[in-house]
Design a protein around this motif. Structure first.
Motif, mmCIF file in Angstrom:
data_model
loop_
_atom_site.group_PDB
_atom_site.id
_atom_site.type_symbol
_atom_site.label_atom_id
_atom_site.label_comp_id
_atom_site.label_asym_id
_atom_site.label_seq_id
_atom_site.Cartn_x
_atom_site.Cartn_y
_atom_site.Cartn_z
ATOM 1 N N GLU A 1 0.809 -1.152 -0.049
ATOM 2 C CA GLU A 1 0.077 0.065 -0.078
ATOM 3 C C GLU A 1 0.829 1.276 0.123
ATOM 4 N N LYS A 2 2.180 1.281 0.904
ATOM 5 C CA LYS A 2 2.920 2.382 0.846
ATOM 6 C C LYS A 2 3.640 2.616 -0.524
ATOM 7 N N VAL A 3 3.963 1.545 -1.212
ATOM 8 C CA VAL A 3 4.474 1.474 -2.520
ATOM 9 C C VAL A 3 3.556 2.233 -3.413
ATOM 10 N N VAL A 4 2.378 1.891 -3.607
ATOM 11 C CA VAL A 4 1.570 2.273 -4.497
ATOM 12 C C VAL A 4 1.219 3.729 -4.126
ATOM 13 N N GLY A 5 1.079 4.068 -2.956
ATOM 14 C CA GLY A 5 0.708 5.524 -2.260
ATOM 15 C C GLY A 5 2.093 6.317 -2.709
ATOM 16 N N ALA A 6 3.318 5.871 -2.786
ATOM 17 C CA ALA A 6 4.325 6.798 -3.345
ATOM 18 C C ALA A 6 4.350 6.796 -4.822
ATOM 19 N N LEU A 7 4.060 5.964 -5.512
ATOM 20 C CA LEU A 7 3.945 6.069 -6.992
ATOM 21 C C LEU A 7 2.598 6.776 -7.341
ATOM 22 N N LEU A 8 1.696 7.032 -6.510
ATOM 23 C CA LEU A 8 0.513 7.915 -6.990
ATOM 24 C C LEU A 8 0.683 9.105 -6.497
ATOM 25 N N GLY A 9 1.389 9.269 -5.255
ATOM 26 C CA GLY A 9 1.894 10.712 -4.734
ATOM 27 C C GLY A 9 2.283 11.574 -5.685
ATOM 28 N N GLY A 10 3.213 12.366 -4.988
ATOM 29 C CA GLY A 10 3.896 13.607 -6.136
ATOM 30 C C GLY A 10 4.473 12.952 -7.540
ATOM 31 N N GLU A 11 4.884 11.784 -7.406
ATOM 32 C CA GLU A 11 5.359 11.384 -8.856
ATOM 33 C C GLU A 11 4.055 10.838 -9.662
ATOM 34 N N GLY A 12 2.924 10.540 -8.899
ATOM 35 C CA GLY A 12 1.777 10.093 -9.552
ATOM 36 C C GLY A 12 1.291 11.221 -10.688
ATOM 37 N N ALA A 13 1.697 12.512 -10.434
ATOM 38 C CA ALA A 13 1.022 13.161 -11.297
ATOM 39 C C ALA A 13 1.516 13.170 -12.718
ATOM 40 N N ARG A 14 2.795 12.166 -12.944
ATOM 41 C CA ARG A 14 3.323 11.920 -14.187
ATOM 42 C C ARG A 14 2.607 10.864 -14.665
ATOM 43 N N LEU A 15 1.583 10.231 -13.984
ATOM 44 C CA LEU A 15 1.034 8.886 -14.635
ATOM 45 C C LEU A 15 -0.148 9.281 -15.802
ATOM 46 N N SER A 16 -0.033 8.709 -16.779
ATOM 47 C CA SER A 16 -1.149 9.093 -17.976
ATOM 48 C C SER A 16 -2.430 8.391 -17.522
ATOM 49 N N ASP A 17 -3.198 8.911 -18.139
ATOM 50 C CA ASP A 17 -4.747 8.078 -17.905
ATOM 51 C C ASP A 17 -4.679 6.725 -18.178
ATOM 52 N N GLY A 18 -3.846 6.317 -19.323
ATOM 53 C CA GLY A 18 -3.881 4.958 -19.658
ATOM 54 C C GLY A 18 -3.206 4.116 -18.535
ATOM 55 N N GLU A 19 -2.105 4.925 -17.990
ATOM 56 C CA GLU A 19 -1.279 3.811 -16.992
ATOM 57 C C GLU A 19 -2.046 3.736 -15.720
ATOM 58 N N LEU A 20 -3.026 4.786 -15.463
ATOM 59 C CA LEU A 20 -3.765 4.673 -14.355
ATOM 60 C C LEU A 20 -4.819 3.726 -14.504
#
Length: 130
Positions: free
Chosen positions: A95-114
């Protein structure tokens, strides 16, 4: 507890392993050609021997040359490295790993990746509820 294989690698050793995984198999000359910084042949051979003694690499003899191969499949090494990362930096919490990926750096994820991540979560839920 046994130390994970990847934890014992220096930066240069990880670079050599990346080359071997990318190529599948390589001679010391092949590795030397792909490395940055113009290392000498004897340095590369020494590093390959060290990786072999650590259990990361094996070799086959082809005529007078040694051809080096990763000792573990890439997915096995990847799983071990990920497990080590999660334990070391995220207290063993996915859960903490996913939270870190979706946190500050998560803004770089595309809609397709999400969307693909959401599909993976849904699949994991289904498999857990079986």
């Amino acid at each position: 507890m046994t130390k994970p294989l990847h934890a014992a690698l220096s930066r240069r050793e990880r670079q050599i392993m990346d080359i071997l995984y990318r190529r599948g198999r390589a001679t010391a000359n092949d590795v030397m050609d792909d490395l940055t910084g113009n290392p000498s042949y004897s340095t590369v051979r020494t590093q390959l021997r060290v990786l072999e003694s650590k259990g990361h690499v094996r070799h086959e003899e082809e005529g007078l040359r040694y051809v080096y191969l990763p000792a573990l499949a890439r997915h096995t090494a990847r799983r071990s490295a990920l497990r080590h990362l999660v334990e070391t930096f995220f207290e063993g919490s996915s859960e903490k790993v996913v939270g870190a990926l979706l946190g500050g750096e998560g803004a770089r994820l595309s809609d397709g990746e999400l969307e693909r991540i959401a599909a993976l979560v849904a699949k994991a839920k289904k498999e857990t509820n079986r």
